[in-house]
Design a protein around this motif. Sequence first.
Motif, mmCIF file in Angstrom:
data_model
loop_
_atom_site.group_PDB
_atom_site.id
_atom_site.type_symbol
_atom_site.label_atom_id
_atom_site.label_comp_id
_atom_site.label_asym_id
_atom_site.label_seq_id
_atom_site.Cartn_x
_atom_site.Cartn_y
_atom_site.Cartn_z
ATOM 1 N N TYR A 152 0.830 -1.205 0.000
ATOM 2 C CA TYR A 152 0.000 0.000 0.000
ATOM 3 C C TYR A 152 0.863 1.253 0.000
ATOM 4 O O TYR A 152 0.462 2.292 -0.513
ATOM 5 C CB TYR A 152 -0.943 -0.004 1.203
ATOM 6 N N ALA A 153 2.050 1.176 0.604
ATOM 7 C CA ALA A 153 2.935 2.332 0.633
ATOM 8 C C ALA A 153 3.680 2.483 -0.683
ATOM 9 O O ALA A 153 4.131 3.564 -1.031
ATOM 10 C CB ALA A 153 3.929 2.195 1.788
ATOM 11 N N ALA A 154 3.836 1.388 -1.421
ATOM 12 C CA ALA A 154 4.635 1.448 -2.640
ATOM 13 C C ALA A 154 3.849 2.018 -3.815
ATOM 14 O O ALA A 154 4.434 2.522 -4.758
ATOM 15 C CB ALA A 154 5.145 0.055 -2.990
ATOM 16 N N PHE A 155 2.537 1.930 -3.751
ATOM 17 C CA PHE A 155 1.733 2.405 -4.877
ATOM 18 C C PHE A 155 1.138 3.773 -4.584
ATOM 19 O O PHE A 155 0.753 4.060 -3.460
ATOM 20 C CB PHE A 155 0.581 1.426 -5.153
ATOM 21 N N ASN A 156 1.028 4.580 -5.629
ATOM 22 C CA ASN A 156 0.323 5.835 -5.502
ATOM 23 C C ASN A 156 -1.160 5.523 -5.327
ATOM 24 O O ASN A 156 -1.778 4.923 -6.197
ATOM 25 C CB ASN A 156 0.537 6.661 -6.766
ATOM 26 N N PRO A 157 -1.754 5.949 -4.202
ATOM 27 C CA PRO A 157 -3.142 5.566 -3.940
ATOM 28 C C PRO A 157 -4.136 6.171 -4.927
ATOM 29 O O PRO A 157 -5.277 5.730 -5.004
ATOM 30 C CB PRO A 157 -3.402 6.079 -2.520
ATOM 31 N N PHE A 158 -3.693 7.204 -5.685
ATOM 32 C CA PHE A 158 -4.624 7.829 -6.626
ATOM 33 C C PHE A 158 -4.533 7.212 -8.017
ATOM 34 O O PHE A 158 -5.244 7.624 -8.916
ATOM 35 C CB PHE A 158 -4.346 9.334 -6.725
#
Lengths: 279, 327
Positions: free
Chosen positions: A101-107
Amino acid sequence: MTAQAQAPLLETQGLSREFGHGQNAVHAVDQVSFRVQPGEIVAIVGESGSGKTTLARLLLRLLDPTGGRILLHGQDVTALRGNRQLREYWRKVQAVFQDPYAAFNPFYTNRRVLGNALNVLGQKMADGDKLGRITRALAEVGLEPGEVLEKWPHQLSGGQVQRVMIARALVVGPELLIADEPTSMLDASLRVTILNLLKDLRERHAMSILFITHDLGQAYYVSDRILVMYRGKLVEQGPVEQVLGNPQHEYTQRLMADVPLLRGRGGWAAAAAPTAPEG
Amino acid sequence: MRIKNVRAYYAAAPDPDVKAVDDVSLAIYEGEVLGIAGESGCGKSTLAAVISLTAAPPLYIKSGELALDGEVLPLAGPVRAPAHWHGKMVALLPQRALNSLNPTARVRDFVVDVVRAHDPAVSPREARERAEHRLEQLSLPPRVLDSYPHQLSGGMRQRVVAVVSTLLDPNLLIADEPTSALDVSSQKQLVLLLKLLLERGFIKRIAFITHDLPMLSNIADRIAVMYAGKLVEVAATTEIVGAPQHPYTQALISSTLDPDPRVRQCRLEGIQGAPPDLRYPPSACRFHPRCPLAMPICTEEEPPLTGTADHLAACWRVHEKSREATP
């Protein structure tokens, strides 16, 4: 070590990284030398603070070493500079990190994440080709493209996002995958499926995998060879059975004695009063 | 100690409530370590909040009661722990407990604050002496009292907090993932310390909550396995590890990797799928969508806890088998 007939895929020679200066210098990675053969799964184990992740970042060239060399196919890659040279390196060496979850851009949707990963190839690609590669990578990790492509990371479960992260690494067809604690955020039942996936990737593509973990059980399950790190130094390396079955270094021995086992050995002796190593 | 029919939900309006703990009954006997195992989201930490009476909105307790040392406390509605319970009946040792020490105070001053908050009649000197004596009994160096938290290692801080939180001899210690922030050597030392606290009678019982089954099998006398807010199996540790009955427990046990040559020989399978969304839990048995042994009845009716008092499992397969065995 025995003489290897094959040329190593990756080799480090006296790789070091210091943080700070003079008296305050911390030797996070200290004179580490090892080799990874093509198609080999190598585990790096050690407790928190032993320098595992710093080593991973050095190998990914996300961090510059303060000493030593990294060789890929015998070529020194330590001096690679700038986006263009490093991109070429990242086509061959890819990573999977601990917290998906931290590695991907949440948007960003997964389609965008996977599409962007292809930029490292540095060539214009038709949308159809892109989608083809992405679909193959997703199939490889056991995900249905139609179910995940248009979704955002928060709409997927931890195990699924971690698979997308592995697919993200696979789209460029790397020769070496550096997996830094890829399962530590996952539950036991999902953990095994990710480990199986790593084993399958090696079978299918003869990909080398550097598997970083603090969990000896997982290291035992997936890897051929194991490197034990302690306070930045590589204290022991060899085939898994040999290192874990008959540990030579005092630290490895302690690690094996302290790791809780589900089967065998029985409980820890309660009589042994806890002693403090420091105050 | 006994809890009965506890239902604890998180209000999630406009969505339906998250049924994090649903109809769980458990007992913890004197001198015992009860392990509560399960994966993330199974409700084990919610259960800890319920038992330690620290449930706060959006978590609310729909029903249930807690019996401890002869006193019965209804849990539904706004619960306030009786004043004499605080720290003496139930103590909580959470995951990040090592960070609960005051960073700008020496440990001894922190001890004084903790003890006097519960019993103002104790003088600061008495509190310090009590802590010093306790550390000696547990073979920990009393000089940690003169240290600031940053001078101690993470493992040592966690052990110090464990000692301080049990200074008032609580009836029940709830340890919620107390080892997950520690490396294996510190984990072992903490577990041995907790066992010693129990052996010396400073605490009467421990609820040890974790997802780490190998760890649990080294401390717990009995293990309760939770899945999606439900209790699926309770039995002695050796039974859970050696002869698990519920398909979920079986999968959990068989996907545990010991560093042992045997794990390399076989390919483990894990569990397909993911835990359910507890706003919309599956009908009847909550494990049926992922269960390899599911039958029609599993989707229709909730399985009861069956078996002997020593080994209970909530599964229709187990229910069927036990009925065949005793016609």
